[in-house]
Design a protein around this motif. Sequence first.
Motif, PDB file in Angstrom:
ATOM      1  N   LEU A 229     -15.242  32.759   5.374  1.00 36.08           N
ATOM      2  CA  LEU A 229     -15.180  31.799   5.619  1.00 36.08           C
ATOM      3  C   LEU A 229     -14.721  30.475   6.447  1.00 36.08           C
ATOM      4  O   LEU A 229     -14.192  29.846   6.975  1.00 36.08           O
ATOM      5  CB  LEU A 229     -14.453  33.198   7.608  1.00 36.08           C
ATOM      6  N   TYR A 230     -15.965  30.363   6.609  1.00 35.91           N
ATOM      7  CA  TYR A 230     -16.914  28.811   6.109  1.00 35.91           C
ATOM      8  C   TYR A 230     -16.306  27.570   5.300  1.00 35.91           C
ATOM      9  O   TYR A 230     -15.813  26.611   5.681  1.00 35.91           O
ATOM     10  CB  TYR A 230     -18.380  29.403   6.635  1.00 35.91           C
ATOM     11  N   VAL A 231     -15.949  28.306   4.048  1.00 35.23           N
ATOM     12  CA  VAL A 231     -15.687  27.803   2.545  1.00 35.23           C
ATOM     13  C   VAL A 231     -14.285  27.769   3.480  1.00 35.23           C
ATOM     14  O   VAL A 231     -13.559  26.717   3.402  1.00 35.23           O
ATOM     15  CB  VAL A 231     -15.824  28.396   1.926  1.00 35.23           C
ATOM     16  N   THR A 232     -12.942  27.948   4.196  1.00 32.79           N
ATOM     17  CA  THR A 232     -12.118  28.193   4.263  1.00 32.79           C
ATOM     18  C   THR A 232     -12.139  27.162   5.077  1.00 32.79           C
ATOM     19  O   THR A 232     -11.254  26.223   5.322  1.00 32.79           O
ATOM     20  CB  THR A 232     -10.866  29.182   4.798  1.00 32.79           C
ATOM     21  N   ALA A 233     -12.862  26.878   6.604  1.00 33.68           N
ATOM     22  CA  ALA A 233     -12.792  26.012   7.470  1.00 33.68           C
ATOM     23  C   ALA A 233     -13.466  24.628   7.114  1.00 33.68           C
ATOM     24  O   ALA A 233     -13.107  24.029   7.293  1.00 33.68           O
ATOM     25  CB  ALA A 233     -14.058  26.676   8.448  1.00 33.68           C
ATOM     26  N   ALA A 234     -14.248  24.682   5.376  1.00 34.13           N
ATOM     27  CA  ALA A 234     -14.620  23.289   5.763  1.00 34.13           C
ATOM     28  C   ALA A 234     -13.329  22.947   4.468  1.00 34.13           C
ATOM     29  O   ALA A 234     -13.002  21.602   4.149  1.00 34.13           O
ATOM     30  CB  ALA A 234     -15.753  23.617   4.637  1.00 34.13           C
ATOM     31  N   ASP A 240     -13.215  19.432  -0.274  1.00 29.18           N
ATOM     32  CA  ASP A 240     -12.532  20.059  -1.435  1.00 29.18           C
ATOM     33  C   ASP A 240     -13.501  19.649  -2.760  1.00 29.18           C
ATOM     34  O   ASP A 240     -14.522  18.467  -2.809  1.00 29.18           O
ATOM     35  CB  ASP A 240     -11.053  19.748  -1.948  1.00 29.18           C
ATOM     36  N   GLY A 241     -12.970  20.487  -3.655  1.00 23.90           N
ATOM     37  CA  GLY A 241     -13.368  19.982  -5.122  1.00 23.90           C
ATOM     38  C   GLY A 241     -15.246  20.066  -5.201  1.00 23.90           C
ATOM     39  O   GLY A 241     -15.426  21.242  -4.331  1.00 23.90           O
ATOM     40  N   PHE A 242     -16.084  19.394  -5.702  1.00 25.58           N
ATOM     41  CA  PHE A 242     -17.174  19.608  -6.237  1.00 25.58           C
ATOM     42  C   PHE A 242     -18.355  19.201  -4.940  1.00 25.58           C
ATOM     43  O   PHE A 242     -19.667  19.991  -4.910  1.00 25.58           O
ATOM     44  CB  PHE A 242     -17.918  18.303  -7.317  1.00 25.58           C
ATOM     45  N   ARG A 243     -17.798  18.297  -3.838  1.00 27.21           N
ATOM     46  CA  ARG A 243     -18.111  18.719  -2.780  1.00 27.21           C
ATOM     47  C   ARG A 243     -18.324  19.274  -1.770  1.00 27.21           C
ATOM     48  O   ARG A 243     -19.440  19.987  -1.206  1.00 27.21           O
ATOM     49  CB  ARG A 243     -17.661  16.953  -1.858  1.00 27.21           C
ATOM     50  N   LEU A 244     -17.471  20.176  -1.604  1.00 33.27           N
ATOM     51  CA  LEU A 244     -17.274  21.624  -1.227  1.00 33.27           C
ATOM     52  C   LEU A 244     -18.482  22.620  -1.875  1.00 33.27           C
ATOM     53  O   LEU A 244     -18.964  22.957  -1.206  1.00 33.27           O
ATOM     54  CB  LEU A 244     -15.184  22.035  -1.465  1.00 33.27           C
ATOM     55  N   TYR A 245     -17.814  22.810  -2.974  1.00 37.71           N
ATOM     56  CA  TYR A 245     -18.184  23.997  -3.930  1.00 37.71           C
ATOM     57  C   TYR A 245     -20.138  23.848  -3.736  1.00 37.71           C
ATOM     58  O   TYR A 245     -20.871  24.635  -3.461  1.00 37.71           O
ATOM     59  CB  TYR A 245     -17.873  23.717  -4.910  1.00 37.71           C
ATOM     60  N   TRP A 246     -20.568  22.422  -3.603  1.00 38.88           N
ATOM     61  CA  TRP A 246     -22.182  22.469  -3.749  1.00 38.88           C
ATOM     62  C   TRP A 246     -22.771  22.753  -2.563  1.00 38.88           C
ATOM     63  O   TRP A 246     -24.101  22.506  -2.536  1.00 38.88           O
ATOM     64  CB  TRP A 246     -22.403  20.949  -4.648  1.00 38.88           C
ATOM     65  N   ARG A 247     -22.120  21.742  -1.613  1.00 36.05           N
ATOM     66  CA  ARG A 247     -22.326  21.868  -0.037  1.00 36.05           C
ATOM     67  C   ARG A 247     -22.698  23.116   0.206  1.00 36.05           C
ATOM     68  O   ARG A 247     -23.424  23.255   1.274  1.00 36.05           O
ATOM     69  CB  ARG A 247     -22.160  21.313   0.357  1.00 36.05           C
TER      70      ARG A 247
END
Length: 333
Positions: A229-234, A240-247
Amino acid sequence: MSGFTRYLIWRFVQMAATLLAVSLMVYAIIELMPGDFAERELFRKFNGTGVTVTQADIDNVRAQLGLDRPFLVRYADWIWGIVTRFDFGPAFRVETTVNRIIALKVGSTMAVIVSALLLSYLVAIPVGMYVATRRRGMADAGLSIVSYMGLAIPGFALALLLLYVNVTVFGADVTGLISEQYKNAPWSLAKVQDFLIHAMVPIIVLGWSATAFQLQTMRALMGDELGKLYVTAARARGLDGFRLYWRYPARQALLPMINSLGFDLNRIFNELPVVALILVLGELGQELLNAYLDADQNTAAGILLVITSLIVILNFFTDLLIAAIDPRIRLGG
């Protein structure tokens, strides 16, 4: 006393107990093998000469080497020498000390092992992350094939294949870690280049299965984090993209990977003796295999104790790194 301090003390106790247990186990395993070094040495020395070796001859050699003493007495003297003087004792199979064997070969051995470990993680982490974001695609299918090949093909088979290709296609001798012309020469740029050329094959072979295993692990961990859920919230906040995946998901997925560094180092060293025998590397893995075959307790136990110490120390520092990242460990959770 804080929870983190208790955690550190407990880890030190675990390290000491692990090293003691490993040293005793190795010594005991060789003790349980049929025959001992005295018998093997006399058989090798007089085999084919027509000389009859008597029990008295064997007993004399045992007395000279101190092998006639009880097992626990020999083990206690050996471990006490390590604790008080860092002395691993004499190497029976060669006329030198175990300390000298380890000092001469631990550098090249660890260079190959650590390079194989770094290679596997440098490949597995970014590729596993990339494939996890593209499930059920061509990249996912290709990764599965490569990973299963890595897990299915044994290291010795890959070593034989690469050895054959280098000799027949490139005309290069990749056995050993240093060419004959550089063995006794001081270190120079040419010698380093020669070492890298020879070390490339064992590094690839030893890193092969570790890379395959960690590719699957990273893909599974990253894929699991992406569904939380925290990824969905982000994503809802515009990331999105690299910023989302790495952070977010990548940082969480890396924690188990960091924790497995010591286990992967151990897995690579376990494959080293057979690979070293095929490629004639002449490092600690091959020395360990020869020591087992000759029932040389001091050498076998000494090499395994040094490698185990390095693995345990690496595990300790990875635990500290995880504790620094994960507040639940810092707070004693």
